[in-house]
Design a protein around this motif. Structure first.
Motif, PDB file in Angstrom:
ATOM      1  N   GLY A  48      14.964  28.393  -4.274  1.00 33.96           N
ATOM      2  CA  GLY A  48      15.539  29.460  -3.519  1.00 33.96           C
ATOM      3  C   GLY A  48      16.234  29.139  -2.032  1.00 33.96           C
ATOM      4  O   GLY A  48      16.513  29.675  -1.288  1.00 33.96           O
ATOM      5  N   ILE A  49      16.724  27.339  -2.131  1.00 35.68           N
ATOM      6  CA  ILE A  49      17.043  27.020  -0.898  1.00 35.68           C
ATOM      7  C   ILE A  49      18.533  26.676  -1.229  1.00 35.68           C
ATOM      8  O   ILE A  49      18.811  26.033  -2.280  1.00 35.68           O
ATOM      9  CB  ILE A  49      16.207  25.978  -0.372  1.00 35.68           C
ATOM     10  N   LEU A  50      19.320  27.102  -0.270  1.00 36.15           N
ATOM     11  CA  LEU A  50      20.660  26.284  -0.622  1.00 36.15           C
ATOM     12  C   LEU A  50      20.929  25.353   0.552  1.00 36.15           C
ATOM     13  O   LEU A  50      20.585  25.192   1.424  1.00 36.15           O
ATOM     14  CB  LEU A  50      21.760  27.708  -0.170  1.00 36.15           C
ATOM     15  N   PHE A  51      22.074  24.376   0.591  1.00 33.58           N
ATOM     16  CA  PHE A  51      22.021  23.369   1.315  1.00 33.58           C
ATOM     17  C   PHE A  51      22.757  23.827   2.565  1.00 33.58           C
ATOM     18  O   PHE A  51      22.395  23.219   3.792  1.00 33.58           O
ATOM     19  CB  PHE A  51      23.090  22.274   0.745  1.00 33.58           C
ATOM     20  N   THR A  52      23.235  24.994   2.793  1.00 32.97           N
ATOM     21  CA  THR A  52      23.727  25.636   3.971  1.00 32.97           C
ATOM     22  C   THR A  52      22.537  25.984   4.861  1.00 32.97           C
ATOM     23  O   THR A  52      22.729  25.998   6.152  1.00 32.97           O
ATOM     24  CB  THR A  52      24.623  26.728   3.847  1.00 32.97           C
ATOM     25  N   ASP A  53      21.253  26.131   4.147  1.00 33.79           N
ATOM     26  CA  ASP A  53      19.999  26.499   4.901  1.00 33.79           C
ATOM     27  C   ASP A  53      19.653  25.311   5.557  1.00 33.79           C
ATOM     28  O   ASP A  53      18.515  25.325   6.666  1.00 33.79           O
ATOM     29  CB  ASP A  53      18.862  27.099   3.813  1.00 33.79           C
ATOM     30  N   ARG A  54      19.989  23.944   5.145  1.00 27.35           N
ATOM     31  CA  ARG A  54      19.472  22.835   5.759  1.00 27.35           C
ATOM     32  C   ARG A  54      20.320  22.307   6.920  1.00 27.35           C
ATOM     33  O   ARG A  54      20.177  21.270   7.387  1.00 27.35           O
ATOM     34  CB  ARG A  54      19.245  21.738   4.829  1.00 27.35           C
ATOM     35  N   ILE A  55      21.539  23.097   7.068  1.00 28.25           N
ATOM     36  CA  ILE A  55      22.432  22.529   8.202  1.00 28.25           C
ATOM     37  C   ILE A  55      22.085  23.169   9.640  1.00 28.25           C
ATOM     38  O   ILE A  55      21.279  24.352   9.492  1.00 28.25           O
ATOM     39  CB  ILE A  55      23.919  22.635   7.941  1.00 28.25           C
ATOM     40  N   HIS A  56      22.509  22.608  10.754  1.00 30.42           N
ATOM     41  CA  HIS A  56      22.122  23.185  12.046  1.00 30.42           C
ATOM     42  C   HIS A  56      22.644  24.713  12.148  1.00 30.42           C
ATOM     43  O   HIS A  56      23.708  25.033  11.754  1.00 30.42           O
ATOM     44  CB  HIS A  56      22.906  22.391  13.255  1.00 30.42           C
ATOM     45  N   PRO A  57      21.719  25.555  12.704  1.00 36.84           N
ATOM     46  CA  PRO A  57      22.011  27.097  12.807  1.00 36.84           C
ATOM     47  C   PRO A  57      23.459  27.292  13.445  1.00 36.84           C
ATOM     48  O   PRO A  57      24.040  28.146  12.952  1.00 36.84           O
ATOM     49  CB  PRO A  57      20.924  27.521  13.525  1.00 36.84           C
ATOM     50  N   LEU A  58      23.828  26.646  14.379  1.00 39.91           N
ATOM     51  CA  LEU A  58      25.032  26.457  15.032  1.00 39.91           C
ATOM     52  C   LEU A  58      26.221  26.414  14.181  1.00 39.91           C
ATOM     53  O   LEU A  58      27.119  27.180  13.952  1.00 39.91           O
ATOM     54  CB  LEU A  58      25.255  25.509  16.268  1.00 39.91           C
ATOM     55  N   LYS A  59      26.203  25.282  13.290  1.00 40.73           N
ATOM     56  CA  LYS A  59      26.943  25.002  12.290  1.00 40.73           C
ATOM     57  C   LYS A  59      27.088  26.050  11.392  1.00 40.73           C
ATOM     58  O   LYS A  59      28.125  26.506  10.965  1.00 40.73           O
ATOM     59  CB  LYS A  59      26.788  23.638  11.705  1.00 40.73           C
ATOM     60  N   ARG A  60      26.074  26.736  11.020  1.00 38.31           N
ATOM     61  CA  ARG A  60      25.824  27.450   9.983  1.00 38.31           C
ATOM     62  C   ARG A  60      26.785  28.882  10.539  1.00 38.31           C
ATOM     63  O   ARG A  60      27.496  29.564   9.653  1.00 38.31           O
ATOM     64  CB  ARG A  60      24.549  27.940   9.591  1.00 38.31           C
ATOM     65  N   ASN A  61      26.324  29.329  11.812  1.00 38.48           N
ATOM     66  CA  ASN A  61      26.969  30.477  12.299  1.00 38.48           C
ATOM     67  C   ASN A  61      28.593  30.343  12.340  1.00 38.48           C
ATOM     68  O   ASN A  61      29.627  31.166  12.175  1.00 38.48           O
ATOM     69  CB  ASN A  61      26.732  30.682  13.934  1.00 38.48           C
ATOM     70  N   MET A  62      29.248  29.021  12.570  1.00 30.89           N
ATOM     71  CA  MET A  62      30.544  28.680  12.636  1.00 30.89           C
ATOM     72  C   MET A  62      31.184  28.718  11.280  1.00 30.89           C
ATOM     73  O   MET A  62      32.378  29.146  11.100  1.00 30.89           O
ATOM     74  CB  MET A  62      30.847  27.246  13.023  1.00 30.89           C
ATOM     75  N   LEU A  63      30.248  28.843  10.218  1.00 25.56           N
ATOM     76  CA  LEU A  63      30.729  28.689   8.663  1.00 25.56           C
ATOM     77  C   LEU A  63      30.757  30.406   8.342  1.00 25.56           C
ATOM     78  O   LEU A  63      30.983  30.707   7.126  1.00 25.56           O
ATOM     79  CB  LEU A  63      29.821  27.976   7.836  1.00 25.56           C
ATOM     80  N   ARG A  64      30.179  31.179   9.192  1.00 29.45           N
ATOM     81  CA  ARG A  64      29.572  32.590   8.450  1.00 29.45           C
ATOM     82  C   ARG A  64      30.842  33.228   7.978  1.00 29.45           C
ATOM     83  O   ARG A  64      30.872  33.768   6.834  1.00 29.45           O
ATOM     84  CB  ARG A  64      29.342  33.379   9.665  1.00 29.45           C
TER      85      ARG A  64
END
Length: 198
Positions: free
Chosen positions: A156-172
């Motif tokens: 139940g884990i995606l590769f986007t769960d493994r990147i820096h939270p700041l980066k993930r926010n930028m991809l929102r």
């Protein structure tokens, strides 16, 4: 038969998948369909949750990684990747070891996004193959990475769960567009629509 690939935002991608037994209906046909689906989408791995099934099953064919070896690549690893086509049923990663290394990963459920993910270079995995033979094997390099990426899917884990939270926010915004189906891909996809009133 080519099956639609479930897009980011579908709940099945965030659930831990369940083990299956040898009586799972039409398993051989399902595996064949998964390979056909993966090849049609130019993927190197596909997990059952990505086609909407919450079961612990994934397939890999990492031969594309062996097509354009770069200078300095390990010839033994290239040779392994050429024939690295496998089915993993009820897999368990027993151990991950070594110094984490970064690589830009992508995912068929999250098209047009590639981000650097750090993973350990060696993995020990136990699983059943398509003939229900129990195996325990050690993999390293790209083979290990492909396994770890697909294994994450059944957890139940995606590769986007493994990147820096700041980066993930930028991809929102991009991720939201994928979830809404605002994406142009060359393969069939299935998008999750919430029922009204829920």
């Amino acid at each position: 038969m080519i099956l639609p690939i479930v897009a980011y935002g579908h709940p099945v991608l965030k659930k831990e998948a369940e083990e299956i037994d040898q009586d799972y209906p039409n398993l051989k046909e399902l595996i064949a369909n998964m390979f056909e689906t993966m090849y049609a989408a130019n993927g190197v791995g596909l997990a059952a949750p990505q086609i909407g099934l919450g079961i612990r099953l994934f397939i890999v064919d990492a031969s594309p990684f062996a097509e354009d070896p770069e200078e300095g690549d390990d010839p033994a690893e290239i040779e392994l990747l050429k024939n690295f086509k496998k089915v993993f049923i009820n897999p368990i990663i027993e151990e991950e070891s070594g110094k984490e290394w970064p690589f830009a990963e992508g995912c068929l459920s999250i098209p047009d996004i590639r981000e650097e993910v750090k993973r350990k270079p060696e993995v020990v995995i136990s699983y059943y193959d398509e003939n229900w033979e129990l195996k325990e094997e050690t993999y390293s390099g790209f083979a290990a990475r492909v396994i770890q990426h697909e294994y994450d899917h059944v957890e139940g884990i995606l590769f986007t769960d493994r990147i820096h939270p700041l980066k993930r926010n930028m991809l929102r915004g991009k991720l939201d567009d994928i979830a809404k189906g605002k994406i142009d891909v060359h393969y069939k996809m299935k998008f999750f629509t919430k029922k009204k009133g829920r």
